[in-house]
Enzyme design. Structure first.
Site, PDB file in Angstrom:
ATOM      1  NE  ARG A  18      34.009  18.722  24.011  1.00  0.00           N
ATOM      2  CZ  ARG A  18      33.282  19.803  23.696  1.00  0.00           C
ATOM      3  NH1 ARG A  18      32.055  19.926  24.141  1.00  0.00           N
ATOM      4  NH2 ARG A  18      33.786  20.748  22.911  1.00  0.00           N
ATOM      5  CG  ASP A  77      23.691  19.189  25.477  1.00  0.00           C
ATOM      6  OD1 ASP A  77      22.695  18.910  24.770  1.00  0.00           O
ATOM      7  OD2 ASP A  77      24.585  19.966  25.109  1.00  0.00           O
ATOM      8  CD  GLU A 115      28.830  14.251  21.923  1.00  0.00           C
ATOM      9  OE1 GLU A 115      28.349  14.283  23.056  1.00  0.00           O
ATOM     10  OE2 GLU A 115      29.066  15.266  21.255  1.00  0.00           O
ATOM     11  CG  HIS A 123      27.286  18.526  21.775  1.00  0.00           C
ATOM     12  ND1 HIS A 123      28.449  17.824  21.960  1.00  0.00           N
ATOM     13  CD2 HIS A 123      27.587  19.806  22.087  1.00  0.00           C
ATOM     14  CE1 HIS A 123      29.408  18.643  22.333  1.00  0.00           C
ATOM     15  NE2 HIS A 123      28.906  19.854  22.423  1.00  0.00           N
TER      16      HIS A 123
HETATM   17  P1  NAI Z   1      36.533  27.689  30.377  1.00  0.00           P
HETATM   18  O1  NAI Z   1      37.880  27.393  29.842  1.00  0.00           O
HETATM   19  O2  NAI Z   1      36.089  29.119  30.478  1.00  0.00           O
HETATM   20  O3  NAI Z   1      36.365  27.031  31.826  1.00  0.00           O
HETATM   21  C1  NAI Z   1      36.781  25.743  32.150  1.00  0.00           C
HETATM   22  C2  NAI Z   1      37.104  25.727  33.632  1.00  0.00           C
HETATM   23  O4  NAI Z   1      37.405  24.384  33.999  1.00  0.00           O
HETATM   24  C3  NAI Z   1      38.316  26.592  33.996  1.00  0.00           C
HETATM   25  O5  NAI Z   1      38.004  27.455  35.080  1.00  0.00           O
HETATM   26  C4  NAI Z   1      39.365  25.564  34.393  1.00  0.00           C
HETATM   27  O6  NAI Z   1      40.242  26.033  35.414  1.00  0.00           O
HETATM   28  C5  NAI Z   1      38.486  24.436  34.906  1.00  0.00           C
HETATM   29  N1  NAI Z   1      39.186  23.172  35.000  1.00  0.00           N
HETATM   30  C6  NAI Z   1      40.290  22.740  34.331  1.00  0.00           C
HETATM   31  N2  NAI Z   1      40.672  21.529  34.787  1.00  0.00           N
HETATM   32  C7  NAI Z   1      39.779  21.179  35.754  1.00  0.00           C
HETATM   33  C8  NAI Z   1      39.661  20.077  36.618  1.00  0.00           C
HETATM   34  N3  NAI Z   1      40.542  19.061  36.579  1.00  0.00           N
HETATM   35  N4  NAI Z   1      38.633  20.053  37.489  1.00  0.00           N
HETATM   36  C9  NAI Z   1      37.750  21.067  37.563  1.00  0.00           C
HETATM   37  N5  NAI Z   1      37.835  22.174  36.785  1.00  0.00           N
HETATM   38  C10 NAI Z   1      38.831  22.222  35.886  1.00  0.00           C
HETATM   39  O7  NAI Z   1      35.524  26.845  29.473  1.00  0.00           O
HETATM   40  P2  NAI Z   1      33.971  27.088  29.253  1.00  0.00           P
HETATM   41  O8  NAI Z   1      33.750  28.005  28.116  1.00  0.00           O
HETATM   42  O9  NAI Z   1      33.346  27.398  30.555  1.00  0.00           O
HETATM   43  O10 NAI Z   1      33.515  25.643  28.740  1.00  0.00           O
HETATM   44  C11 NAI Z   1      33.538  24.516  29.602  1.00  0.00           C
HETATM   45  C12 NAI Z   1      33.316  23.269  28.772  1.00  0.00           C
HETATM   46  O11 NAI Z   1      31.984  23.279  28.257  1.00  0.00           O
HETATM   47  C13 NAI Z   1      34.192  23.178  27.503  1.00  0.00           C
HETATM   48  O12 NAI Z   1      35.424  22.567  27.782  1.00  0.00           O
HETATM   49  C14 NAI Z   1      33.369  22.306  26.606  1.00  0.00           C
HETATM   50  O13 NAI Z   1      33.774  20.966  26.807  1.00  0.00           O
HETATM   51  C15 NAI Z   1      31.937  22.467  27.102  1.00  0.00           C
HETATM   52  N6  NAI Z   1      31.040  23.087  26.132  1.00  0.00           N
HETATM   53  C16 NAI Z   1      29.877  22.421  25.814  1.00  0.00           C
HETATM   54  C17 NAI Z   1      28.987  22.970  24.908  1.00  0.00           C
HETATM   55  C18 NAI Z   1      27.690  22.281  24.569  1.00  0.00           C
HETATM   56  O14 NAI Z   1      27.025  22.667  23.605  1.00  0.00           O
HETATM   57  N7  NAI Z   1      27.263  21.294  25.314  1.00  0.00           N
HETATM   58  C19 NAI Z   1      29.288  24.250  24.245  1.00  0.00           C
HETATM   59  C20 NAI Z   1      30.495  24.886  24.705  1.00  0.00           C
HETATM   60  C21 NAI Z   1      31.349  24.306  25.597  1.00  0.00           C
END
Ligand code: NAI
Length: 344
Positions: free
Chosen positions: A231, A255, A260, A292
Site C-alpha cells: 500500500r 507498484d 494513487e 497497482h
Molecule cells: P496477509 O494478511 O496474508 O499478510 C499480512 C502480514 O502482515 C501478516 O502476517 C501480518 O501479521 C503482517 N503484519 C501486520 N502488521 C504488521 C506490522 N506492523 N509490521 C509487519 N507486518 C505486519 O496479507 P497478504 O495477502 O499477504 O497481503 C499483504 C498486503 O498486500 C495487503 O495488505 C495489501 O495491502 C497488499 N496487496 C497488494 C496488491 C497489489 O496488487 N499491489 C494485491 C493484493 C494485496
C-alpha cells in the site's frame, strides 16, 4: 435476483464476473465511477455494492449507502483500509477476497526487482532506438544479498520462497511470526540496518503507516532497494525522494503510491501531472513505477470474481458470511462472529 452495483469497473473485470454471477442469480450493473460520497447515489435500488482499492467508503459514504438499503459491501480485493469499518459496524456487512493469487503479487515484486537491478527498463528503450551501448547498465547479482521482508503473510511468504530460489539471505519482521517456515525473524531496526533490499508485504494500519520514513531510511544501508507492492501510504514519499537524492536509497520499485487513488488505473497521458512527488519520482532513473498492477493476472482476476460472487451469494442466499470483516476483526484482532458466522 441479487442486484449488485460494481464500482470502478474496468474491462478486465467483466469476463470473470459474467462467468460466475449468472449461475448464482446475481445481476451486476457496472459503473466506471469510483464509489465515494458524491457517487453513492448510484447505489440506490441495489442490494450490494462491489468495490475495489481506490473506492472511498468513509463514514459519510457508508451512511448514505445504509440509508439506500445497501446490506453488503463486497470488496473485490484483500486490503480494506479504504472502508470506515467502524461506521459500517452493525449497519452494513463487509466481505472481502482474503487471497486470490499471492503468487501474482510476489512474482510482480520480483519482476520489478530484477528489472531494476539489471536495468531492463532502460535497455528496452535503448535497443528500440538502435542504441546497443551498455554504458550505465552494470547491475548486481541477487545471490547472497540480504532481503528484508516486512510482513510474512500470504504474499510475503510467496516472495520469500522466490527469494530463496535466487539463493538470497532472507530476514523478516512480523509482529505475528510464522514459526513453521524456518524464517529468520529480526527486529524492525535490525531489518532496516542489515538489508540490501527491503520488500513491504504488510497491510496498511496505524502501526505501519509511513513505516518507511526519514528515521527508518537513516538506519538503512547505503544503496538499499525499496520494493512496495503493498500500500502506498507505507512510505513517506517526500522522505523517499530525499533518500534517493542523497544516494542513500539505490532504487525504488513502487507498484503503489500514497496518493494513487485519483491517478492510478487511469490514462493521464494528456494531462499535466499535478502531484509533484510522483512527478519527481517518475523523473528518476532508479525509480520504477507500475500502477497497482501486481494483482493483474488471468488467474487472479478469475479467482477474485469467483470468490466475490460466492461471498455475495453466501450472504444473500444462505445467511452465512464467509470472509466477513468488521471493526472488531480489524482493530481488536478478534470478533465473536456469533450470528450464523456473521460479525454482527
Ligand atoms: P496477509 O494478511 O496474508 O499478510 C499480512 C502480514 O502482515 C501478516 O502476517 C501480518 O501479521 C503482517 N503484519 C501486520 N502488521 C504488521 C506490522 N506492523 N509490521 C509487519 N507486518 C505486519 O496479507 P497478504 O495477502 O499477504 O497481503 C499483504 C498486503 O498486500 C495487503 O495488505 C495489501 O495491502 C497488499 N496487496 C497488494 C496488491 C497489489 O496488487 N499491489 C494485491 C493484493 C494485496
Amino acid at each position: 435476483m441479487t442486484k449488485v452495483a460494481l464500482f470502478d469497473s474496468k474491462n478486465y473485470d467483466l469476463p470473470g464476473f459474467e462467468k460466475y454471477a449468472p449461475e448464482k442469480d446475481i445481476e451486476i450493473k457496472y459503473f466506471e465511477a469510483k464509489l465515494c460520497e458524491d457517487t453513492a447515489e448510484l447505489a440506490k435500488g441495489f442490494d450490494c455494492v462491489c468495490v475495489f482499492v481506490n473506492d472511498e467508503l468513509d463514514a459519510a459514504t457508508v451512511e448514505k449507502l445504509y440509508s439506500y438499503g445497501i446490506r453488503l459491501i463486497a470488496l473485490r480485493c484483500a486490503g480494506f483500509n479504504n472502508i470506515d469499518t467502524r461506521a459500517a459496524y452493525k449497519k452494513i456487512h463487509i466481505v472481502r477476497v482474503p487471497a486470490y493469487s499471492p503468487q501474482a503479487v510476489a512474482e510482480h515484486a520480483m519482476a520489478m526487482l530484477l528489472t531494476s537491478v539489471r536495468r531492463i527498463h532502460k535497455a528496452y528503450n535503448r535497443t528500440r532506438d538502435f542504441n546497443f551501448s551498455l554504458s550505465g547498465f552494470t547491475g548486481f547479482e541477487l545471490k547472497d544479498k540480504t532481503v528484508g521482508v516486512i510482513g510474512t503473510g500470504k504474499i510475503g511468504m510467496q516472495f520469500i520462497e522466490i527469494c530463496r530460489g535466487f539463493k538470497m539471505n532472507v530476514i523478516a519482521y512480523d509482529p505475528f511470526p510464522n514459526n513453521k517456515n524456518g524464517i529468520n525473524y529480526v527486529s524492525l531496526d535490525e531489518l532496516f540496518t542489515s538489508s540490501d533490499i527491503i520488500s513491504l508485504h504488510c497491510p496498511l494500519t496505524a502501526e505501519t503507516e509511513k513505516i518507511i520514513n526519514e528515521n527508518s531510511i537513516s538506519k538503512m544501508k547505503k544503496g538499499v532497494i525499496i520494493l512496495n507492492t503493498s500500500r502506498g501510504a507505507l512510505i513517506n514519499s517526500a522522505a523517499l525522494i530525499d533518500g534517493i537524492k542523497d544516494k542513500k536509497i539505490g532504487a525504488a520499485c513502487l507498484d503503489v503510491y500514497e496518493e494513487e487513488s485519483d491517478i492510478f488505473f487511469e490514462d493521464k497521458s494528456g494531462h499535466i501531472m499535478l502531484d509533484d512527488n510522483l512527478a519527481r519520482l517518475l523523473s528518476m532513473p532508479n525509480v520504477l513505477v507500475t500502477s497497482h498492477q501486481a494483482f493483474l493476472t488471468e488467474e487472479a482476476l478469475d479467482s477474485i470474481a469467483c470468490t466475490t460472487v460466492n461471498n455475495i451469494n453466501s450472504f444473500f442466499k444462505n445467511g452465512k458470511c464467509e470472509n466477513e470483516i468488521c471493526y472488531h476483526c480489524e482493530k481488536l484482532g478478534k470478533c465473536t462472529k456469533e450470528r450464523e458466522e456473521k460479525c454482527f
